[in-house]
Design a protein around this motif. Structure first.
Motif, PDB file in Angstrom:
ATOM      1  N   SER A  24     -55.097   8.569  73.626  1.00 16.52           N
ATOM      2  CA  SER A  24     -54.441   7.862  72.518  1.00 16.52           C
ATOM      3  C   SER A  24     -54.062   8.824  71.401  1.00 16.52           C
ATOM      4  CB  SER A  24     -55.362   6.770  71.969  1.00 16.52           C
ATOM      5  OG  SER A  24     -55.539   5.739  72.908  1.00 16.52           O
ATOM      6  N   ASN A  25     -54.985   9.712  71.052  1.00 12.67           N
ATOM      7  CA  ASN A  25     -54.707  10.688  69.994  1.00 12.67           C
ATOM      8  C   ASN A  25     -53.580  11.638  70.401  1.00 12.67           C
ATOM      9  OD1 ASN A  25     -56.711   9.623  68.359  1.00 12.67           O
ATOM     10  ND2 ASN A  25     -58.277  11.032  69.101  1.00 12.67           N
ATOM     11  N   PHE A  26     -53.621  12.074  71.648  1.00 10.44           N
ATOM     12  CA  PHE A  26     -52.583  12.987  72.145  1.00 10.44           C
ATOM     13  C   PHE A  26     -51.215  12.317  72.140  1.00 10.44           C
ATOM     14  CE2 PHE A  26     -50.111  14.322  75.921  1.00 10.44           C
ATOM     15  CZ  PHE A  26     -49.822  15.637  75.541  1.00 10.44           C
ATOM     16  N   CYS A  27     -51.150  11.092  72.622  1.00  7.10           N
ATOM     17  CA  CYS A  27     -49.868  10.389  72.721  1.00  7.10           C
ATOM     18  C   CYS A  27     -49.336   9.965  71.353  1.00  7.10           C
ATOM     19  CB  CYS A  27     -50.001   9.165  73.623  1.00  7.10           C
ATOM     20  SG  CYS A  27     -50.262   9.549  75.383  1.00  7.10           S
ATOM     21  N   SER A  28     -50.212   9.760  70.390  1.00 10.48           N
ATOM     22  CA  SER A  28     -49.790   9.308  69.066  1.00 10.48           C
ATOM     23  C   SER A  28     -49.404  10.459  68.149  1.00 10.48           C
ATOM     24  CB  SER A  28     -50.921   8.512  68.400  1.00 10.48           C
ATOM     25  OG  SER A  28     -51.254   7.377  69.167  1.00 10.48           O
ATOM     26  N   ASP A  29     -49.877  11.658  68.472  1.00  9.33           N
ATOM     27  CA  ASP A  29     -49.629  12.819  67.611  1.00  9.33           C
ATOM     28  C   ASP A  29     -48.299  13.474  67.967  1.00  9.33           C
ATOM     29  OD1 ASP A  29     -49.693  14.977  65.969  1.00  9.33           O
ATOM     30  OD2 ASP A  29     -51.541  15.852  66.774  1.00  9.33           O
ATOM     31  N   LEU A  30     -47.248  13.072  67.278  1.00 13.97           N
ATOM     32  CA  LEU A  30     -45.917  13.597  67.565  1.00 13.97           C
ATOM     33  C   LEU A  30     -45.765  15.048  67.134  1.00 13.97           C
ATOM     34  CD1 LEU A  30     -43.759  10.523  66.485  1.00 13.97           C
ATOM     35  CD2 LEU A  30     -44.619  11.083  68.771  1.00 13.97           C
ATOM     36  N   SER A  31     -46.640  15.494  66.242  1.00 16.43           N
ATOM     37  CA  SER A  31     -46.557  16.880  65.765  1.00 16.43           C
ATOM     38  C   SER A  31     -47.232  17.868  66.715  1.00 16.43           C
ATOM     39  CB  SER A  31     -47.204  16.991  64.380  1.00 16.43           C
ATOM     40  OG  SER A  31     -48.580  16.685  64.449  1.00 16.43           O
ATOM     41  N   ASN A  32     -47.993  17.331  67.676  1.00 14.73           N
ATOM     42  CA  ASN A  32     -48.694  18.190  68.639  1.00 14.73           C
ATOM     43  C   ASN A  32     -47.682  18.848  69.568  1.00 14.73           C
ATOM     44  OD1 ASN A  32     -50.297  19.330  70.673  1.00 14.73           O
ATOM     45  ND2 ASN A  32     -51.790  17.663  70.587  1.00 14.73           N
TER      46      ASN A  32
ATOM     47  N   ASP B 209     -44.403  12.950  78.636  1.00 15.00           N
ATOM     48  CA  ASP B 209     -43.553  12.023  79.406  1.00 15.00           C
ATOM     49  C   ASP B 209     -44.372  10.856  79.937  1.00 15.00           C
ATOM     50  OD1 ASP B 209     -41.266  13.478  78.985  1.00 15.00           O
ATOM     51  OD2 ASP B 209     -41.436  14.624  80.840  1.00 15.00           O
ATOM     52  N   TYR B 210     -45.605  11.147  80.356  1.00 13.73           N
ATOM     53  CA  TYR B 210     -46.470  10.070  80.851  1.00 13.73           C
ATOM     54  C   TYR B 210     -46.863   9.134  79.710  1.00 13.73           C
ATOM     55  CZ  TYR B 210     -49.770   7.828  84.030  1.00 13.73           C
ATOM     56  OH  TYR B 210     -50.416   6.915  84.829  1.00 13.73           O
ATOM     57  N   CYS B 211     -46.977   9.685  78.500  1.00 12.59           N
ATOM     58  CA  CYS B 211     -47.266   8.843  77.332  1.00 12.59           C
ATOM     59  C   CYS B 211     -46.205   7.759  77.164  1.00 12.59           C
ATOM     60  CB  CYS B 211     -47.318   9.693  76.066  1.00 12.59           C
ATOM     61  SG  CYS B 211     -48.756  10.773  75.935  1.00 12.59           S
ATOM     62  N   LEU B 212     -44.959   8.120  77.429  1.00  7.62           N
ATOM     63  CA  LEU B 212     -43.871   7.142  77.332  1.00  7.62           C
ATOM     64  C   LEU B 212     -44.096   5.988  78.291  1.00  7.62           C
ATOM     65  CD1 LEU B 212     -40.765   9.507  77.120  1.00  7.62           C
ATOM     66  CD2 LEU B 212     -41.826   8.236  75.246  1.00  7.62           C
TER      67      LEU B 212
END
Length: 429
Positions: free
Chosen positions: A364-372, A393-396
């Motif tokens: 969740s943190n990885f997919c939500s962090d657009l600055s990462n 891409d998998y987050c999408l």
């Protein structure tokens, strides 16, 4: 040459043979041998793809799983994932989040879904499904996960013999508040009181009749005469409560209600509890032998409204417990059976739950962090999962609604188009 054994020697020989047999059985039951690992590897290497000559020009094609059988890691070894299931999608029980998990699972494996016709999003709900409610297929169905009323006769004819049945329910008063908000009950019923929930409950017959009146404005998807606030969970699970008109109504017969609940208990592999969402997902993973990656999610369609976290007064709670008493019987029964299932899983269930919480939080943190700037996050191996990666891409895919993707794929591969039938009466939404 014959060998003669004394009685004492015969007993010793029999004891040795018994010891060897018991050792072999126990060894095979509790230990996954190197031979099994090798057999699984050789088996997977020789698997054919599900579908030949299919257009895989799809934005999610890199994630497709084309093996016919998958063996997933569990704490006691490996087991084969189950792919045929029906999920009874109850209303306002985190089911949109759950159904995204189920759609993704089937979409990536190219499984065949029972899908609503045309632009519909329900399979006949709140009516029992009929052939006119879903797209016909020339292949065997694997998954039914859109809104449909459970019916044993209909669904056993529609689905494979090894199909597993799953659903989720919720504490009835919190469910009432969510449906009250989602279905716009206060506005459609013309509730005049400032406290809309209390006003509705204090004048149930008046406002319920107003909501169910013929051709009520803004009451999308809900047919005349149907109650969204009374025993709706039980209705979704097929209990005969008098709707539609002419159907048997067992509301007043507690013995028949309890018999039906026991009948559901015998037919459903799992009834999840929304208040224990992660526990439910870990239990689902174990019972269907899925991977940790299969049960990751992105929260969808969460309603926010002023009275969401407001506890009911003692009077209003009592009114609703009487009004929707069958849903309370249903919830009490399956809340108990849920925890019995958890306990039966053994001491390591809580350890796996902790591991899942950690993984879900990481993703969740990885997919939500657009600055990462990292394109991939790695989930390390654990006793409950192999190592795997999640890409941006998998987050999408975790957040996208796959229903239209599934419909387009179905229509293309089945060469099917919606026939014109101007006389057909539309059922559901």
């Amino acid at each position: 040459m014959r060998i003669k054994l004394k009685k004492g020697n015969i007993k010793i020989v029999l004891l040795i043979i018994t010891f060897i047999v018991v050792f072999i059985v126990l060894n095979n039951s509790y230990k996954v041998s190197n031979e099994l690992y090798n057999d699984i590897s050789r088996f997977e290497e020789n698997l054919d793809y599900y579908v030949e000559n299919v257009d895989y020009d799809d934005s999610f094609s890199p994630f497709f799983i084309r093996k016919k059988k998958i063996f997933n890691k569990i704490s006691k070894g490996f087991c084969q994932e189950r792919r045929n299931f029906v999920f009874i999608k109850t209303m306002k029980c985190a089911t949109q989040t759950l159904v995204q998990i189920f759609r993704r699972f089937g979409y990536l494996r190219h499984l065949n879904f029972v899908l609503p016709r045309g632009n519909n999003i329900y399979i006949g709900w709140p009516f029992i499904p009929e052939k006119q409610d879903y797209r016909p297929s020339g292949r065997e169905f694997n998954i039914l996960t859109e809104h449909a009323v459970y019916n044993h006769t209909v669904m056993t004819k529609l689905m494979p013999k090894d199909t597993k049945y799953i659903t989720i329910i919720r504490e009835p008063f919190s469910h009432f508040k969510s449906t009250f908000n989602y279905f716009n009950v206060a506005n459609i019923s013309f509730v005049k009181e400032t406290d809309k929930v209390s006003g509705y409950l204090q004048n149930l017959e008046k406002y319920e009749s107003s909501y169910k009146r013929p051709n009520a404005a803004l009451r999308y998807c809900i047919p005349d005469g149907f109650s969204v606030t009374k025993n709706q969970l039980s209705h979704c699970l097929g209990m005969p409560l008098g709707y539609p008109s002419g159907r048997e109504n067992i509301t007043a017969n507690k013995m028949l209600v309890q018999d039906y609940i026991k009948h559901l208990d015998s037919e459903f592999l799992l009834v999840m509890i929304m208040e224990y969402f992660h526990e439910s997902l870990v239990l689902l993973k174990r019972l269907l032998c899925w991977s940790m990656k299969d049960i990751l999610y992105h929260t969808i369609n969460v309603g926010n409204y002023g009275y969401k976290n407001t506890p009911p007064s003692a009077e209003n709670l009592k009114i609703y417990q009487t009004w929707s008493h069958i849903d309370y019987l249903l919830y009490d029964h399956f809340n108990k059976t849920f925890w019995r299932k958890v306990i039966s899983e053994g001491d390591d269930f809580q350890a796996e739950l902790s591991e899942y919480n950690k993984v879900q939080s990481q993703v969740s943190n990885f997919c939500s962090d657009l600055s990462n700037k990292n394109n991939v996050t790695v989930i390390e191996e654990s006793p409950y999962s192999d190592t795997f990666t999640i890409s941006k891409d998998y987050c999408l895919m975790l957040g996208i609604d796959l229903l239209e993707y599934l419909k387009r794929r179905f229509d293309r591969e089945e060469a099917w188009s919606e026939p014109e039938n101007k006389t057909a009466v539309k059922r559901g939404c």
